[in-house]
Design an enzyme around this catalytic site. Structure first.
Site, PDB file in Angstrom:
ATOM      1  N   LYS A  54       0.829  -1.206   0.000  1.00  0.00           N
ATOM      2  CA  LYS A  54       0.000   0.000   0.000  1.00  0.00           C
ATOM      3  C   LYS A  54       0.860   1.251   0.000  1.00  0.00           C
ATOM      4  CE  LYS A  54      -3.697  -2.544   2.244  1.00  0.00           C
ATOM      5  NZ  LYS A  54      -4.242  -3.019   3.515  1.00  0.00           N
ATOM      6  N   GLN A  98      -4.980  -2.002   9.719  1.00  0.00           N
ATOM      7  CA  GLN A  98      -4.688  -3.296   9.111  1.00  0.00           C
ATOM      8  C   GLN A  98      -5.150  -4.440  10.017  1.00  0.00           C
ATOM      9  OE1 GLN A  98      -3.234  -3.739   5.954  1.00  0.00           O
ATOM     10  NE2 GLN A  98      -3.845  -5.859   6.273  1.00  0.00           N
ATOM     11  N   ASP A 123     -11.821   1.946   3.743  1.00  0.00           N
ATOM     12  CA  ASP A 123     -12.202   0.539   3.595  1.00  0.00           C
ATOM     13  C   ASP A 123     -13.692   0.402   3.293  1.00  0.00           C
ATOM     14  OD1 ASP A 123     -10.099  -1.274   3.680  1.00  0.00           O
ATOM     15  OD2 ASP A 123      -9.955  -1.242   5.862  1.00  0.00           O
TER      16      ASP A 123
END
Length: 292
Positions: A54, A98, A123
């Site tokens: 990422k 995460q 997300d």
């Protein structure tokens, strides 16, 4: 007939190019650089790989990237305090915690994720963003199903009036995929472990999405001739001589289904490549939304 192979790298590259252009436009017009903060708690090796990927993607696209590493012993209160600080940080437009979390805070996962402000929830998991998706209002959408939808659009596969069947009802893929396809005027059925005669339902699909987490679950006899098959599953088989670490396969029996389907995504090399690319688009979109 052999299906058209929908290669994830082709579509992911288009998503990245779009995100880069939009990020450049924001800098040129407003002097704003979209920013992503990723919080990783502990030292899970797989999580560290995902976070590095990422970070590299952000750097390549001109997106500001901040990785916050917190120790394995981090308490819920410490993590919530860090999220609060990032919520108030104006250079950060997207926040991602995460997963998985260490065991002492894993039970509080929902509370932790919901602490992220909806406008920074890249997300797309916050209940506010889920509600916006259900009601058709603008919001941030989970990256994997949104990537699947965008791939269908770019591939020129019609959705309006088509029959879509989704196998799997998870909050991350199945349910948001239902609402995304419904928004494109598809007629959508969602299947699960209690569905009666699931193969017969699957055979009705013009678009079949497999997100069930079972290796090679969808076989050729479950697929309508000419259907588009989207395989979201990533499963690792037991190691053998040819694949010492275990072969990666999807939820679809690719070799048999490709002889029946009109289009199909491979595993690996399909949907998995879309997720990080769509995360980059979500960060840029979050920045755009926060400027309104």
């Amino acid at each position: 007939m052999t299906a058209r192979i929908l290669e994830g790298k082709v579509f992911a590259q288009q998503f990245r190019e779009d995100a880069k252009k939009k990020a450049e436009a924001l800098r040129a017009k407003y002097g704003v650089q979209p920013g992503l903060a990723v919080v990783i708690v502990g030292s899970n090796p797989a999580s560290q790989v995902y976070v590095r990927n990422k970070h590299k993607s952000c750097e390549a696209l001109g997106i500001y990237s901040e990785v916050i590493e917190m120790p394995e012993t981090t308490t819920k209160e410490e993590l919530l305090a860090k999220i609060d600080a990032l919520n108030d940080d104006r250079k950060i437009h997207g926040i991602l915690v995460q997963l998985p979390l260490p065991k002492q805070i894993a039970a509080h996962e929902s509370e932790i994720l919901e602490r992220i402000r909806p406008e920074k929830d890249v997300d797309g998991f916050h209940p506010v963003n889920v509600g916006r998706l259900v009601t058709g209002e603008p919001g941030l959408v989970p990256c994997t199903p949104y990537g699947c939808l965008r791939m269908l659009e770019l591939a020129g596969i019609p959705m309006d009036g088509q029959r879509a069947v989704i196998i799997g009802r998870s909050n991350i893929v199945g349910k948001p995929m239902l609402h995304l396809l419904l928004g494109k005027n598809a007629t959508v059925t969602i299947c699960h472990s209690h569905t009666k005669d699931l193969p017969a339902v699957a055979r009705e699909a013009d678009i079949l999405v497999a997100a069930v987490g079972r290796p090679r679950f969808v076989t050729a006899d479950m697929v309508k001739k000419g259907a588009t098959v989207i395989d979201v599953g990533i499963n690792r088989l037991a190691p053998d001589e040819e694949h010492p670490k275990g072969k990666l396969v999807g939820d679809v029996d690719f070799e048999s289904v490709k002889e029946v389907a009109g289009a199909i995504t491979p595993v690996p090399g399909g949907v998995g490549l879309l997720t990080v690319a769509m995360l980059m688009e979500n960060v840029v979109r979050a920045a755009e939304m926060q400027l309104r």
